[in-house]
Write an enzyme that holds these catalytic residues in place. Structure first.
Site, mmCIF file in Angstrom:
data_model
loop_
_atom_site.group_PDB
_atom_site.id
_atom_site.type_symbol
_atom_site.label_atom_id
_atom_site.label_comp_id
_atom_site.label_asym_id
_atom_site.label_seq_id
_atom_site.Cartn_x
_atom_site.Cartn_y
_atom_site.Cartn_z
ATOM 1 N N HIS A 83 -2.124 6.616 3.709
ATOM 2 C CA HIS A 83 -0.692 6.636 4.009
ATOM 3 C C HIS A 83 -0.082 7.930 3.473
ATOM 4 O O HIS A 83 -0.289 8.279 2.303
ATOM 5 C CB HIS A 83 0.014 5.460 3.326
ATOM 6 C CG HIS A 83 -0.333 4.109 3.904
ATOM 7 N ND1 HIS A 83 -1.082 3.937 5.051
ATOM 8 C CD2 HIS A 83 0.013 2.859 3.490
ATOM 9 C CE1 HIS A 83 -1.195 2.637 5.304
ATOM 10 N NE2 HIS A 83 -0.548 1.963 4.372
ATOM 11 N N CYS B 76 0.799 -1.230 0.000
ATOM 12 C CA CYS B 76 0.000 0.000 0.000
ATOM 13 C C CYS B 76 0.836 1.287 0.000
ATOM 14 O O CYS B 76 0.400 2.305 -0.555
ATOM 15 C CB CYS B 76 -0.981 -0.009 1.170
ATOM 16 S SG CYS B 76 -0.343 -0.739 2.677
HETATM 17 P P1 NAP Z 1 -7.427 -8.744 7.353
HETATM 18 O O1 NAP Z 1 -8.316 -7.612 7.709
HETATM 19 O O2 NAP Z 1 -6.710 -9.455 8.451
HETATM 20 O O3 NAP Z 1 -8.311 -9.827 6.526
HETATM 21 C C1 NAP Z 1 -7.810 -11.091 6.210
HETATM 22 C C2 NAP Z 1 -8.847 -11.895 5.412
HETATM 23 O O4 NAP Z 1 -8.285 -13.165 5.069
HETATM 24 C C3 NAP Z 1 -10.130 -12.184 6.175
HETATM 25 O O5 NAP Z 1 -11.200 -12.262 5.264
HETATM 26 C C4 NAP Z 1 -9.865 -13.582 6.757
HETATM 27 O O6 NAP Z 1 -11.046 -14.334 6.972
HETATM 28 C C5 NAP Z 1 -9.111 -14.217 5.607
HETATM 29 N N1 NAP Z 1 -8.267 -15.336 6.065
HETATM 30 C C6 NAP Z 1 -7.430 -15.354 7.133
HETATM 31 N N2 NAP Z 1 -6.823 -16.565 7.226
HETATM 32 C C7 NAP Z 1 -7.296 -17.315 6.209
HETATM 33 C C8 NAP Z 1 -7.078 -18.645 5.757
HETATM 34 N N3 NAP Z 1 -6.219 -19.468 6.401
HETATM 35 N N4 NAP Z 1 -7.741 -19.086 4.676
HETATM 36 C C9 NAP Z 1 -8.609 -18.283 4.021
HETATM 37 N N5 NAP Z 1 -8.868 -16.999 4.392
HETATM 38 C C10 NAP Z 1 -8.221 -16.523 5.462
HETATM 39 O O7 NAP Z 1 -6.272 -8.303 6.313
HETATM 40 P P2 NAP Z 1 -6.292 -7.083 5.259
HETATM 41 O O8 NAP Z 1 -5.753 -5.862 5.867
HETATM 42 O O9 NAP Z 1 -7.613 -7.045 4.598
HETATM 43 O O10 NAP Z 1 -5.168 -7.571 4.229
HETATM 44 C C11 NAP Z 1 -5.404 -8.636 3.324
HETATM 45 C C12 NAP Z 1 -4.180 -8.779 2.423
HETATM 46 O O11 NAP Z 1 -4.009 -7.581 1.657
HETATM 47 C C13 NAP Z 1 -2.868 -9.000 3.181
HETATM 48 O O12 NAP Z 1 -2.043 -9.871 2.441
HETATM 49 C C14 NAP Z 1 -2.257 -7.610 3.216
HETATM 50 O O13 NAP Z 1 -0.847 -7.643 3.331
HETATM 51 C C15 NAP Z 1 -2.687 -7.065 1.863
HETATM 52 N N6 NAP Z 1 -2.780 -5.607 1.775
HETATM 53 C C16 NAP Z 1 -3.427 -4.910 2.738
HETATM 54 C C17 NAP Z 1 -3.525 -3.527 2.600
HETATM 55 C C18 NAP Z 1 -4.227 -2.683 3.642
HETATM 56 O O14 NAP Z 1 -4.163 -1.445 3.532
HETATM 57 N N7 NAP Z 1 -4.890 -3.271 4.625
HETATM 58 C C19 NAP Z 1 -2.996 -2.900 1.493
HETATM 59 C C20 NAP Z 1 -2.339 -3.663 0.509
HETATM 60 C C21 NAP Z 1 -2.258 -5.005 0.662
HETATM 61 P P3 NAP Z 1 -11.731 -14.483 8.442
HETATM 62 O O15 NAP Z 1 -12.520 -13.232 8.662
HETATM 63 O O16 NAP Z 1 -12.584 -15.679 8.257
HETATM 64 O O17 NAP Z 1 -10.625 -14.653 9.422
#
Ligand code: NAP
Length: 358
Positions: free
Chosen positions: A244, A151
């Site tokens: 950010h 991000c």
């Molecule tokens: P998050 O809020 O922690 O959400 C994670 C998601 O993945 C939830 O839907 C969770 O489902 C699911 N999950 C967790 N463990 C799993 C498994 N073993 N099998 C299948 N699904 C699973 O994370 P996030 O911030 O949205 O980020 C998601 C990804 O995008 C990460 O790789 C992060 O590095 C990347 N990213 C994030 C941002 C940002 O600004 N947040 C920006 C760029 C990239 P449950 O609800 O069922 O646990």
């Protein structure tokens, strides 16, 4: 035109919810499934997602039953497009198996960003890197994987690309002030961040450096040639919900005045603007004239038309740097879960569709 059927993996998370919101009325893509971990699979999406976006859960998703993130469950929906917002530690093999099953996988996760045959795309910056998909197909994969950057890299790269094209870049020094949502819902405890900042984000500085070099580099003779530009990043977590902000120092190859730099940023256009893609902002970068902008609360949702809110990077405070003869300093900001994740991936999928690659 029949819309392409899409599933979001990681749909209950911070980024997944932004996908669900942005896809709920998308003109080219139809949301046909939401998938998450075993904790959520089988539950109603409206119950499983702890909805954090202002407004209601879109009707199209509320009553969907959350699927497991398996190739069988996803293909059973009839989808051919998967957006992956899974945690990086589990995403790698899941994205491979979805692509092997014939899906176009557009991922926000870090797992495959640096793979030798996987394009790392901000559509305005390096649409030509999609040529790497032919190597994935030649390797026998039925579908493919395309990724978007970390991000923080998203805001930075939108400002660097036009400077690289106009003046050349010798080196980049960047200090980030990153929002809490970048760490996921449960990422940073309130007791750690209220009245505080945390001057460390694991692996982030390395990611910004190598992703910037890959994206500013070229695809030629069947491989990525990273740009030979040293990037020094220092990353901080701050008590901001979304957006950010980055203080950037760029040493250019040749002298340019702040006015010239400002004009080049304002004039920047890419493939999404030329192709009039639905989520393309009219301007990938805008420049604020006020001495105290950009600010996250005021500028994170910049972007026109309405579908492109949060897709524009906002720059300001463009000035000469006294330490480098050809140095330019500025501040740049973008929305981390929109331009830094779901919005950028949806724009990438639109680019794939416009190029006949879906
Ligand atoms: P998050 O809020 O922690 O959400 C994670 C998601 O993945 C939830 O839907 C969770 O489902 C699911 N999950 C967790 N463990 C799993 C498994 N073993 N099998 C299948 N699904 C699973 O994370 P996030 O911030 O949205 O980020 C998601 C990804 O995008 C990460 O790789 C992060 O590095 C990347 N990213 C994030 C941002 C940002 O600004 N947040 C920006 C760029 C990239 P449950 O609800 O069922 O646990």
């Amino acid at each position: 035109m029949e819309r392409t059927k899409a599933v979001v993996c990681g749909a209950t998370g911070m980024v997944g919810q932004v996908y669900v919101a942005m896809l709920s009325d998308h003109p080219w893509f139809e949301l046909v499934g939401v998938a998450a971990s075993e904790r959520s699979a089988g539950r109603r999406y409206g119950d499983a997602a702890r909805w954090y976006i202002p407004g209601e859960i879109p009707d199209v998703a509320r009553s969907m039953t959350v699927l497991p993130c398996t190739a069988d469950a996803v293909t059973a929906t009839g989808a051919t497009l998967v957006f992956s917002a899974l945690p990086s530690d589990v995403a790698g093999p899941m994205e491979h198996s979805l692509a092997d099953a014939g899906m176009a996988v557009v991922a926000d996760t870090a797992s495959h960003r640096m793979d030798a045959d996987v394009p790392l795309i901000v559509p305005e910056v390096n649409a030509d890197h999609l040529a790497a998909l032919s190597v994935q197909r030649a390797g026998g994969r039925k579908g493919f994987i395309v990724t978007g950057p970390n991000c923080s890299t998203a805001a930075l790269i939108l400002s660097l690309k036009p400077l690289q094209a106009a003046f050349g870049i010798r080196r980049v020094i960047v200090v980030t002030m990153q929002a809490l949502s970048g760490a996921g819902y449960a990422g940073v405890p309130s007791m750690a961040i209220v009245d505080n900042l945390i001057p460390f984000i694991r692996n982030e500085e390395e990611k910004i450096a190598r992703e910037t070099q890959k994206m500013l580099g070229s695809w030629s003779d069947g491989s990525f040639q990273p740009a030979d530009i040293p990037v020094s990043a220092s990353c901080n977590r701050v008590a901001v919900l979304e957006g950010h902000t980055e203080s950037v120092l760029v040493e250019l190859d040749r002298f340019a005045s702040p006015e010239e730099v400002e004009q080049v940023l304002r004039d920047f256009q890419g493939e999404p603007q030329r192709l009039h893609l639905p989520t393309a902002p009219e301007h990938p970068v805008i420049v604020r004239a006020e001495p105290d902008r950009p600010q996250p609360r005021l500028d994170r949702l910049a972007g026109e038309p309405a579908r492109a809110r949060g897709m524009t990077a906002v720059a300001g405070r463009i000035r000469r740097d006294p330490a480098f003869v050809t140095g330019i300093k500025y501040t740049v900001l973008s929305h981390n879960t929109i331009r830094g994740a779901a919005g950028n991936a949806i724009l990438t999928a639109e680019l794939l569709a416009a190029k006949g690659l879906l």
